[in-house]
Scaffold this motif. Sequence first.
Motif, PDB file in Angstrom:
ATOM      1  N   MET A 142       0.816  -1.210   0.000  1.00 17.45           N
ATOM      2  CA  MET A 142       0.000   0.000   0.000  1.00 17.45           C
ATOM      3  C   MET A 142       0.858   1.272   0.000  1.00 17.45           C
ATOM      4  O   MET A 142       0.441   2.305  -0.526  1.00 17.45           O
ATOM      5  N   LYS A 143       2.042   1.192   0.569  1.00 20.86           N
ATOM      6  CA  LYS A 143       2.975   2.324   0.536  1.00 20.86           C
ATOM      7  C   LYS A 143       3.286   2.697  -0.913  1.00 20.86           C
ATOM      8  O   LYS A 143       3.323   3.877  -1.278  1.00 20.86           O
ATOM      9  N   ILE A 144       3.462   1.663  -1.753  1.00 18.64           N
ATOM     10  CA  ILE A 144       3.749   1.895  -3.179  1.00 18.64           C
ATOM     11  C   ILE A 144       2.482   2.354  -3.902  1.00 18.64           C
ATOM     12  O   ILE A 144       2.512   3.303  -4.693  1.00 18.64           O
ATOM     13  N   VAL A 145       1.374   1.694  -3.615  1.00 23.17           N
ATOM     14  CA  VAL A 145       0.111   1.997  -4.300  1.00 23.17           C
ATOM     15  C   VAL A 145      -0.303   3.447  -4.082  1.00 23.17           C
ATOM     16  O   VAL A 145      -0.763   4.131  -5.008  1.00 23.17           O
ATOM     17  N   ARG A 146      -0.111   3.950  -2.872  1.00 21.45           N
ATOM     18  CA  ARG A 146      -0.562   5.304  -2.541  1.00 21.45           C
ATOM     19  C   ARG A 146       0.135   6.375  -3.376  1.00 21.45           C
ATOM     20  O   ARG A 146      -0.408   7.470  -3.580  1.00 21.45           O
ATOM     21  N   ALA A 147       1.324   6.075  -3.858  1.00 21.38           N
ATOM     22  CA  ALA A 147       2.028   7.036  -4.701  1.00 21.38           C
ATOM     23  C   ALA A 147       1.333   7.218  -6.044  1.00 21.38           C
ATOM     24  O   ALA A 147       1.446   8.271  -6.688  1.00 21.38           O
ATOM     25  N   PHE A 148       0.583   6.213  -6.474  1.00 19.25           N
ATOM     26  CA  PHE A 148      -0.132   6.258  -7.752  1.00 19.25           C
ATOM     27  C   PHE A 148      -1.636   6.502  -7.560  1.00 19.25           C
ATOM     28  O   PHE A 148      -2.287   7.095  -8.417  1.00 19.25           O
ATOM     29  N   ILE A 149      -2.163   5.996  -6.432  1.00 17.82           N
ATOM     30  CA  ILE A 149      -3.602   6.129  -6.163  1.00 17.82           C
ATOM     31  C   ILE A 149      -3.761   6.671  -4.736  1.00 17.82           C
ATOM     32  O   ILE A 149      -3.921   5.908  -3.780  1.00 17.82           O
ATOM     33  N   PRO A 150      -3.688   7.982  -4.567  1.00 14.98           N
ATOM     34  CA  PRO A 150      -3.725   8.571  -3.214  1.00 14.98           C
ATOM     35  C   PRO A 150      -5.002   8.246  -2.438  1.00 14.98           C
ATOM     36  O   PRO A 150      -5.000   8.253  -1.207  1.00 14.98           O
ATOM     37  N   GLN A 151      -6.111   7.941  -3.161  1.00 15.62           N
ATOM     38  CA  GLN A 151      -7.389   7.688  -2.481  1.00 15.62           C
ATOM     39  C   GLN A 151      -7.499   6.253  -1.950  1.00 15.62           C
ATOM     40  O   GLN A 151      -8.454   5.922  -1.238  1.00 15.62           O
ATOM     41  N   ALA A 152      -6.586   5.376  -2.334  1.00 18.68           N
ATOM     42  CA  ALA A 152      -6.694   3.953  -1.990  1.00 18.68           C
ATOM     43  C   ALA A 152      -6.702   3.738  -0.479  1.00 18.68           C
ATOM     44  O   ALA A 152      -5.914   4.336   0.256  1.00 18.68           O
ATOM     45  N   GLN A 153      -7.615   2.852  -0.026  1.00 17.98           N
ATOM     46  CA  GLN A 153      -7.712   2.518   1.392  1.00 17.98           C
ATOM     47  C   GLN A 153      -7.785   1.004   1.564  1.00 17.98           C
ATOM     48  O   GLN A 153      -8.412   0.313   0.764  1.00 17.98           O
ATOM     49  N   LEU A 154      -7.166   0.524   2.613  1.00 16.29           N
ATOM     50  CA  LEU A 154      -7.141  -0.910   2.917  1.00 16.29           C
ATOM     51  C   LEU A 154      -7.725  -1.129   4.305  1.00 16.29           C
ATOM     52  O   LEU A 154      -7.341  -0.449   5.266  1.00 16.29           O
ATOM     53  N   GLU A 155      -8.653  -2.095   4.412  1.00 17.25           N
ATOM     54  CA  GLU A 155      -9.280  -2.405   5.694  1.00 17.25           C
ATOM     55  C   GLU A 155      -9.050  -3.878   6.030  1.00 17.25           C
ATOM     56  O   GLU A 155      -9.310  -4.756   5.201  1.00 17.25           O
ATOM     57  N   PHE A 156      -8.565  -4.128   7.254  1.00 22.35           N
ATOM     58  CA  PHE A 156      -8.350  -5.490   7.738  1.00 22.35           C
ATOM     59  C   PHE A 156      -9.544  -5.913   8.596  1.00 22.35           C
ATOM     60  O   PHE A 156      -9.846  -5.286   9.608  1.00 22.35           O
ATOM     61  N   PHE A 157     -10.229  -7.000   8.185  1.00 23.76           N
ATOM     62  CA  PHE A 157     -11.319  -7.551   8.976  1.00 23.76           C
ATOM     63  C   PHE A 157     -10.867  -8.886   9.563  1.00 23.76           C
ATOM     64  O   PHE A 157     -10.482  -9.790   8.828  1.00 23.76           O
ATOM     65  N   GLY A 158     -10.933  -9.003  10.893  1.00 24.64           N
ATOM     66  CA  GLY A 158     -10.570 -10.286  11.499  1.00 24.64           C
ATOM     67  C   GLY A 158     -10.064 -10.124  12.917  1.00 24.64           C
ATOM     68  O   GLY A 158      -9.587  -9.061  13.315  1.00 24.64           O
ATOM     69  N   MET A 159     -10.168 -11.218  13.684  1.00 21.62           N
ATOM     70  CA  MET A 159      -9.651 -11.246  15.046  1.00 21.62           C
ATOM     71  C   MET A 159      -8.265 -11.886  15.015  1.00 21.62           C
ATOM     72  O   MET A 159      -7.812 -12.351  13.983  1.00 21.62           O
ATOM     73  N   GLY A 160      -7.606 -11.945  16.183  1.00 18.34           N
ATOM     74  CA  GLY A 160      -6.342 -12.664  16.204  1.00 18.34           C
ATOM     75  C   GLY A 160      -5.366 -12.169  17.239  1.00 18.34           C
ATOM     76  O   GLY A 160      -5.744 -11.682  18.305  1.00 18.34           O
ATOM     77  N   ASN A 161      -4.089 -12.263  16.896  1.00 18.92           N
ATOM     78  CA  ASN A 161      -2.981 -11.981  17.802  1.00 18.92           C
ATOM     79  C   ASN A 161      -2.925 -10.497  18.159  1.00 18.92           C
ATOM     80  O   ASN A 161      -2.659  -9.649  17.305  1.00 18.92           O
ATOM     81  N   VAL A 162      -3.170 -10.194  19.432  1.00 14.68           N
ATOM     82  CA  VAL A 162      -3.220  -8.797  19.879  1.00 14.68           C
ATOM     83  C   VAL A 162      -1.854  -8.135  19.764  1.00 14.68           C
ATOM     84  O   VAL A 162      -1.737  -6.982  19.320  1.00 14.68           O
ATOM     85  N   ASP A 163      -0.793  -8.857  20.146  1.00 12.08           N
ATOM     86  CA  ASP A 163       0.559  -8.285  20.082  1.00 12.08           C
ATOM     87  C   ASP A 163       0.967  -8.002  18.644  1.00 12.08           C
ATOM     88  O   ASP A 163       1.583  -6.970  18.348  1.00 12.08           O
ATOM     89  N   LEU A 164       0.628  -8.924  17.743  1.00 10.58           N
ATOM     90  CA  LEU A 164       0.944  -8.711  16.329  1.00 10.58           C
ATOM     91  C   LEU A 164       0.181  -7.505  15.784  1.00 10.58           C
ATOM     92  O   LEU A 164       0.731  -6.709  15.017  1.00 10.58           O
TER      93      LEU A 164
END
Length: 498
Positions: A340-362
């Motif tokens: 996404m760091k690379i994508v944002r340089a070409f598509i500033p509006q791009a957004q990524l959402e993570f859905f899910g439970m799991g490792n709190v420390d991670l």
Amino acid sequence: MISSNLYFLNAPLNYKLTGIEHASLRRFFLFKKSGLSPTIVTLNFSSDLSRIIMFHKITEEHFLNFYRYYQNFNEDHKYDLDDLKCKLINAVFSHVEGVPYDYRVSCSAQYTMYVRCFEKTARISYINYFDQNRRKIRREIYDFTGYKSKEIILFNGKTIQENYFNHKGEIYLTVNSDNDLKHYCLKDRDSIYFFNSELELYRYWLKSIINGPTVFFIDKNRIYNPIVGPIKHRNLKKVSIVHSTHTSNPNEINNNRINYNYKYLLENTEQFDACVVSSSVQHEELLSRFDVSFSTHVIPPSYINNYRVNLDDTINDHFRILSIGRISVEKRHIDMILAMKIVRAFIPQAQLEFFGMGNVDLKKQLEEKIKQEGLEDCIFFKNYSYDIQSELFNSDLTLVTSTVESFCISILDSLEQGTPVIAYDIKYGPSSIIEDGVNGTLVENGNIDKLAQAIIDFYFKHKLNYTKNTKYVMKNYSFNHVSNLWINFLNKLNSEIL
């Protein structure tokens, strides 16, 4: 004509489902829609099962749990805070600050009880009892229906005995703890049975529910295989559902290290009758790497139930990308962040959402990485969604960057909602579902630059075509196709039993 009892041996059901539970429930509803009568089976103790199965639209006649089998809580026997206050006329109930459903109870100025109610209700969940030195000596647990279901007796902070109660208030199971050893005493149909392990207890019960031709579909292999494997019964067929990869890393060609979830299965193949895997590639590799005595079959763990597609760019003009899956190292969220760091340089509006439970420390580590890369305004962690289909329908694209996936139901869920997928080309799942260059892109495993370029190309070149072409997934994953695979498989099993 399929006349067998069809039992799905599952892990504990809760309001939030894991991938295996999601797959098992999808199969459950497929069977029902196909005119069959499957039953979900669980072994865990829970005081909230009546609401949980109702939440997942499972009726009582299609659900079987070890403890509920003996409890027989067949009506609402409501027991709430007012009922307890009526019993303890002179007691003082003090609300616990910051904990909305908890109360401390004092009798004659002495702290004697701690009461917890079910969330958003006044129904009692459990009561802890304390001696004069404020040491916990007992806990009473109540079912949501109001019956006392379990009692835990403690000595010096350790559990020494557990008693389980039926609808008449009688003890049907006692568990005595002696250091690390547990001994089980079960009352069943006016007879008393003793067991030296939980495994023996559950094996006895599962064997007792075999009544006529029966098929055990083992969804949670690590739990159930050692229990049901040794069971010998002329009316029983045991079918392992392999939800994950059978080796620790199938991308390593010579890796024969067995995934611990399937260790018992692959070391005791003579105890099982059949095995179902998700893809033909996994099927071929299983047979080539291991000497198995059971029959093997390829049937996907999910199907297209309601295909729909959104081609309206006025709705999906927000460049919304999703990732569906638990927060764990093997999902490689870090790769998506760096892409996404690379994508944002070409598509500033791009957004990524993570859905899910799991490792709190991670999750904390990933949040720190997002902050370091200056991506706080475009990458977000979302809570568990009970309606992930709507989230997928209202997004442009889904990413899958796992190290291994046996099938990856989230890919099929995404395509069902008309949302293309970009995934690492790993074994076994992505290439079984995605048609590269048609309804998604398969990217070289671990290549973050190519992952980013695939996302960029999707928006500049492929979005409309990929979205239209999600319909091609119907060919191999329609309800009718998957239902027929199961019906044919079950007919064969049924003929072997009869």
